[in-house]
Structure formats: C-alpha cells, structure tokens
Design a protein around this motif. Structure first.
Motif, short mmCIF file in Angstrom:
data_model
loop_
_atom_site.label_atom_id
_atom_site.label_comp_id
_atom_site.label_asym_id
_atom_site.label_seq_id
_atom_site.Cartn_x
_atom_site.Cartn_y
_atom_site.Cartn_z
N ALA A 47 -4.33 2.72 -4.99
CA ALA A 47 -3.74 2.74 -3.65
C ALA A 47 -4.82 2.67 -2.57
O ALA A 47 -4.68 1.99 -1.58
CB ALA A 47 -2.88 4.00 -3.47
N LYS A 65 2.33 1.89 -3.35
CA LYS A 65 1.33 2.44 -4.27
C LYS A 65 1.10 3.93 -4.00
O LYS A 65 0.95 4.72 -4.93
CB LYS A 65 0.01 1.68 -4.16
CG LYS A 65 0.04 0.30 -4.77
CD LYS A 65 -1.30 -0.39 -4.62
CE LYS A 65 -1.29 -1.77 -5.25
NZ LYS A 65 -2.61 -2.42 -5.16
N ILE A 66 1.10 4.30 -2.74
CA ILE A 66 0.92 5.71 -2.38
C ILE A 66 2.14 6.52 -2.82
O ILE A 66 2.00 7.64 -3.32
CB ILE A 66 0.63 5.86 -0.87
CG1 ILE A 66 -0.74 5.27 -0.57
CG2 ILE A 66 0.71 7.32 -0.44
CD1 ILE A 66 -1.04 5.09 0.88
N VAL A 92 0.83 -1.21 0.00
CA VAL A 92 0.00 0.00 0.00
C VAL A 92 0.86 1.25 0.00
O VAL A 92 0.62 2.18 -0.78
CB VAL A 92 -0.97 0.00 1.20
CG1 VAL A 92 -1.68 1.33 1.33
CG2 VAL A 92 -1.96 -1.14 1.08
#
Length: 152
Positions: A145, A81-82, A78
């Motif tokens: 995300a 992705k951010i 995560v």
C-alpha cells in the motif's frame, strides 16, 4: 499519534513485525519437552509484549489513517490496498490476543501431562503459526500500500 513529529505507526510496526513472530517461534520451541520448563516464563512475558506491540501498531495505524485526509478520498487503488491492510491488521490483532491468552494459560497452568497439556499445546502451535503467517501477510499488504509497484 506522533513521536518528535513522526507518525508512530511506521515505528510501532517494526516492534510488532519482529516481536510477534519471534514469540510464535518461542511458543513452537516451548512444545519441545526438554525446553518446556525453561521457556515457560519467557513465553509468558513475550506473549504480553507481543500483544502490546501488535495492538500499538494497530491503534497507531488507525490514528495515522484518521489524521490524513488523503485516506478518506474516494476509493482508489491505494485506498483499497490500505483497506485490505486494515482488514488483515484487525484479524492479526484478534488472533494475536487469542494466541497470547493461550500462551498465558499454558505458562500459568503449566500442566505436566494429560489432555489439558495436549489441548494447550495444539492451540499454542496453531496460534503461533497463525500469528507468524498473519504478521507476514499484514506487513506485506502494508508495504504494498505504501510503496506500491509490487505486482498487486
């Protein structure tokens, strides 16, 4: 940054996702000779509004990220992705500001013919396409995300 207890970023993003590509399309339409004069001032105003919307989305996103300890946890799928979303957003801000500057110059100088008109037109077209593509890529990365579950 919050409004009524809600993070500003999810709200600000909607303005950027709608307005920046819309102004990109307006810029492309302004390259049609018969529409050029009529779209001059809407393009100037739209470029300013689009810059404001994209910058607000970016700043509110940074604020949202910094206000949540979750985002400072050790790297995970995560957080990666951010980070990708953030990198695309930074590029989007830079390209949108550049596109906006060209749109402002084009509208304020409004050359009728000659090499400056063609140069500004080419830069305006390239910037408009870049803004449309980057906003789509940045929004997609942010959605992946947040919502996950999208293959990638």
């Amino acid at each position: 940054m919050e409004i009524n207890g809600l993070p500003l970023h999810p709200l600000a993003v909607h303005a950027a996702v709608v307005l920046a590509p819309l102004v990109g399309v307006l810029a492309l339409a302004s390259l049609v000779p018969s529409w050029r004069d009529r779209l001059r001032w809407p393009l100037v105003v739209g470029a300013l509004v689009a810059i404001g919307a994209v910058v607000l989305a970016f700043v509110s996103g940074n604020s949202f990220r910094n206000a949540n300890d979750f985002f400072s946890t050790p790297p995970s799928q995560v957080t990666r992705k951010i980070d990708h979303h953030h990198a695309l957003a930074l590029t989007t801000v830079r390209v949108t500001v550049g596109f906006g500057a060209v749109a402002l110059l084009s509208g304020l100088l409004h050359p009728k013919d000659g090499p400056l008109r063609w140069l500004l037109g080419a830069l305006l077209a390239a910037g408009a396409i870049a803004v449309i593509v980057l906003v789509a890529l940045t929004g997609d990365a942010g959605a992946r995300a947040v919502w996950g579950g999208f293959n990638g």
